[in-house]
Design a protein around this motif. Structure first.
Motif, mmCIF file in Angstrom:
data_model
loop_
_atom_site.group_PDB
_atom_site.id
_atom_site.type_symbol
_atom_site.label_atom_id
_atom_site.label_comp_id
_atom_site.label_asym_id
_atom_site.label_seq_id
_atom_site.Cartn_x
_atom_site.Cartn_y
_atom_site.Cartn_z
ATOM 1 N N VAL A 1 38.844 33.950 34.567
ATOM 2 C CA VAL A 1 39.617 35.062 34.000
ATOM 3 C C VAL A 1 39.381 36.322 34.817
ATOM 4 C CG1 VAL A 1 39.585 34.141 31.634
ATOM 5 C CG2 VAL A 1 37.824 35.773 32.352
ATOM 6 N N LEU A 2 40.323 37.226 34.683
ATOM 7 C CA LEU A 2 40.253 38.529 35.341
ATOM 8 C C LEU A 2 40.479 39.604 34.297
ATOM 9 C CD1 LEU A 2 42.670 37.581 38.244
ATOM 10 C CD2 LEU A 2 40.165 37.623 38.376
ATOM 11 N N ARG A 3 39.969 40.778 34.571
ATOM 12 C CA ARG A 3 40.201 41.924 33.695
ATOM 13 C C ARG A 3 41.229 42.825 34.371
ATOM 14 N NH1 ARG A 3 35.438 42.648 30.002
ATOM 15 N NH2 ARG A 3 34.032 40.965 30.553
ATOM 16 N N GLU A 4 42.200 43.275 33.577
ATOM 17 C CA GLU A 4 43.223 44.194 34.075
ATOM 18 C C GLU A 4 43.333 45.374 33.130
ATOM 19 O OE1 GLU A 4 46.906 42.062 34.369
ATOM 20 O OE2 GLU A 4 46.254 40.945 36.143
ATOM 21 N N LYS A 5 43.747 46.493 33.654
ATOM 22 C CA LYS A 5 43.983 47.663 32.799
ATOM 23 C C LYS A 5 45.232 47.419 31.960
ATOM 24 C CE LYS A 5 41.744 51.182 35.550
ATOM 25 N NZ LYS A 5 40.698 51.692 34.721
ATOM 26 N N SER A 6 45.181 47.861 30.737
ATOM 27 C CA SER A 6 46.328 47.733 29.846
ATOM 28 C C SER A 6 47.406 48.724 30.265
ATOM 29 C CB SER A 6 45.898 48.020 28.406
ATOM 30 O OG SER A 6 47.028 48.139 27.575
ATOM 31 N N PRO A 7 48.659 48.293 30.347
ATOM 32 C CA PRO A 7 49.731 49.234 30.685
ATOM 33 C C PRO A 7 49.962 50.276 29.584
ATOM 34 C CG PRO A 7 50.597 46.991 30.431
ATOM 35 C CD PRO A 7 49.120 46.929 30.223
ATOM 36 N N GLN A 8 49.577 49.952 28.336
ATOM 37 C CA GLN A 8 49.762 50.881 27.223
ATOM 38 C C GLN A 8 48.616 51.882 27.096
ATOM 39 O OE1 GLN A 8 50.175 47.480 26.696
ATOM 40 N NE2 GLN A 8 52.394 47.564 26.748
ATOM 41 N N ASP A 9 47.406 51.488 27.516
ATOM 42 C CA ASP A 9 46.237 52.342 27.340
ATOM 43 C C ASP A 9 45.313 52.129 28.544
ATOM 44 O OD1 ASP A 9 43.909 53.650 26.622
ATOM 45 O OD2 ASP A 9 43.695 52.642 24.691
ATOM 46 N N ALA A 10 45.267 53.097 29.423
ATOM 47 C CA ALA A 10 44.498 52.969 30.664
ATOM 48 C C ALA A 10 43.004 52.749 30.410
ATOM 49 C CB ALA A 10 44.704 54.200 31.535
ATOM 50 N N ARG A 11 42.511 53.113 29.223
ATOM 51 C CA ARG A 11 41.097 52.900 28.906
ATOM 52 C C ARG A 11 40.824 51.462 28.490
ATOM 53 N NH1 ARG A 11 40.702 56.668 24.109
ATOM 54 N NH2 ARG A 11 42.794 55.870 23.964
ATOM 55 N N ALA A 12 41.836 50.755 28.048
ATOM 56 C CA ALA A 12 41.663 49.394 27.532
ATOM 57 C C ALA A 12 41.812 48.368 28.650
ATOM 58 C CB ALA A 12 42.686 49.122 26.446
ATOM 59 N N GLN A 13 41.130 47.243 28.474
ATOM 60 C CA GLN A 13 41.232 46.138 29.419
ATOM 61 C C GLN A 13 41.877 44.938 28.746
ATOM 62 O OE1 GLN A 13 37.206 45.393 30.705
ATOM 63 N NE2 GLN A 13 37.532 46.597 32.559
ATOM 64 N N LEU A 14 42.668 44.237 29.530
ATOM 65 C CA LEU A 14 43.248 42.982 29.081
ATOM 66 C C LEU A 14 42.634 41.858 29.903
ATOM 67 C CD1 LEU A 14 47.003 43.966 28.763
ATOM 68 C CD2 LEU A 14 45.308 43.753 26.936
ATOM 69 N N ILE A 15 42.495 40.723 29.276
ATOM 70 C CA ILE A 15 41.955 39.544 29.943
ATOM 71 C C ILE A 15 43.131 38.644 30.301
ATOM 72 C CG2 ILE A 15 40.329 37.622 29.772
ATOM 73 C CD1 ILE A 15 39.074 40.462 29.483
ATOM 74 N N VAL A 16 43.168 38.181 31.555
ATOM 75 C CA VAL A 16 44.241 37.301 32.030
ATOM 76 C C VAL A 16 43.617 36.107 32.746
ATOM 77 C CG1 VAL A 16 45.927 39.178 32.255
ATOM 78 C CG2 VAL A 16 44.523 38.530 34.215
ATOM 79 N N LEU A 17 44.390 35.041 32.851
ATOM 80 C CA LEU A 17 43.929 33.848 33.559
ATOM 81 C C LEU A 17 43.960 34.064 35.061
ATOM 82 C CD1 LEU A 17 45.775 30.952 31.701
ATOM 83 C CD2 LEU A 17 43.387 31.617 31.477
ATOM 84 N N SER A 18 42.999 33.487 35.750
ATOM 85 C CA SER A 18 43.032 33.460 37.204
ATOM 86 C C SER A 18 43.885 32.251 37.625
ATOM 87 C CB SER A 18 41.621 33.308 37.764
ATOM 88 O OG SER A 18 41.111 32.019 37.451
ATOM 89 N N GLU A 19 44.228 32.189 38.884
ATOM 90 C CA GLU A 19 44.973 31.024 39.390
ATOM 91 C C GLU A 19 44.138 29.755 39.260
ATOM 92 O OE1 GLU A 19 48.192 30.634 40.141
ATOM 93 O OE2 GLU A 19 48.308 32.692 39.408
ATOM 94 N N ALA A 20 42.822 29.866 39.436
ATOM 95 C CA ALA A 20 41.942 28.702 39.279
ATOM 96 C C ALA A 20 42.021 28.157 37.854
ATOM 97 C CB ALA A 20 40.506 29.074 39.629
ATOM 98 N N ALA A 21 42.059 29.050 36.876
ATOM 99 C CA ALA A 21 42.160 28.623 35.482
ATOM 100 C C ALA A 21 43.506 27.959 35.217
ATOM 101 C CB ALA A 21 41.967 29.801 34.543
ATOM 102 N N ARG A 22 44.577 28.527 35.761
ATOM 103 C CA ARG A 22 45.904 27.924 35.581
ATOM 104 C C ARG A 22 45.933 26.505 36.141
ATOM 105 N NH1 ARG A 22 48.986 31.786 33.548
ATOM 106 N NH2 ARG A 22 48.595 33.941 34.149
#
Length: 138
Positions: free
Chosen positions: A76-97
Motif C-alpha cells: 500500500v501507499l499513502r496519498e494526500k486526500s484531494p479534499q483535505d491536504a492534512r488527511a492521508q488516503l491509503i491506496v494499493l500499490s501495483e504489487a498488491a494489485r
C-alpha cells in the motif's frame, strides 16, 4: 417468512461458507486481516485508516498496525486526500494489485477445474440459474 424459506436461507449460508472455505484451503489463500484490507482497498480505491477500520469493524489502532505492515511489504501507499491536504488516503500499490489478481486467477482456475470434473452439462445449466438467483439477492 415461512420455515421453508428460513431453511433454504440457512442451507445457502452453509453451502456458500463451506465452498468458500474449500476454495481457500485448496488454493492456500486463507483470509487474513491484511488480505481483507487489500480487498477493501481494491473495491473502494482509496480509503483513510479510519474508514478502513470502520469497514472492517476493528479499532483505529489495529488498522494502523495492519497498514504499517502492508506499507513495509510494499503493498500500500499513502496519498494526500484531494479534499483535505492534512488527511492521508491509503491506496494499493501495483504489487498488491498483481498479488490480488494472481490469487483470484488461481481460485478461478481451481473452481473451473472442479466444474469441469464434477458437473455435467445439465448441472452446469442449473449452476448458471443459481448464479442468476444469487445476483438478484445482491
Amino acid at each position: 417468512m415461512t420455515s421453508e424459506t428460513q431453511q433454504l436461507a440457512d442451507e445457502l449460508r452453509q453451502v456458500v461458507s463451506a465452498f468458500v472455505r474449500n476454495v481457500r484451503v485448496a488454493t492456500a489463500t486463507a483470509r487474513t486481516s491484511q488480505h481483507e484490507t487489500l480487498d477493501l482497498l481494491d473495491t473502494h480505491q482509496a480509503l483513510s485508516i479510519a474508514d478502513l477500520a470502520r469497514l472492517r469493524g476493528v479499532k483505529h489502532q489495529s488498522m494502523r498496525l495492519v497498514i504499517n505492515e502492508l506499507e513495509q511489504q510494499g503493498m500500500v501507499l499513502r496519498e494526500k486526500s484531494p479534499q483535505d491536504a492534512r488527511a492521508q488516503l491509503i491506496v494499493l500499490s501495483e504489487a498488491a494489485r498483481k498479488t490480488l489478481a494472481d490469487a483470484r486467477a488461481q481460485r478461478a482456475d481451481w473452481i473451473a477445474a472442479l466444474i469441469t470434473d464434477k458437473l455435467d452439462d445439465s448441472t452446469r445449466d442449473d449452476l448458471q440459474k443459481g448464479l442468476a438467483a444469487l445476483r438478484q439477492l445482491l
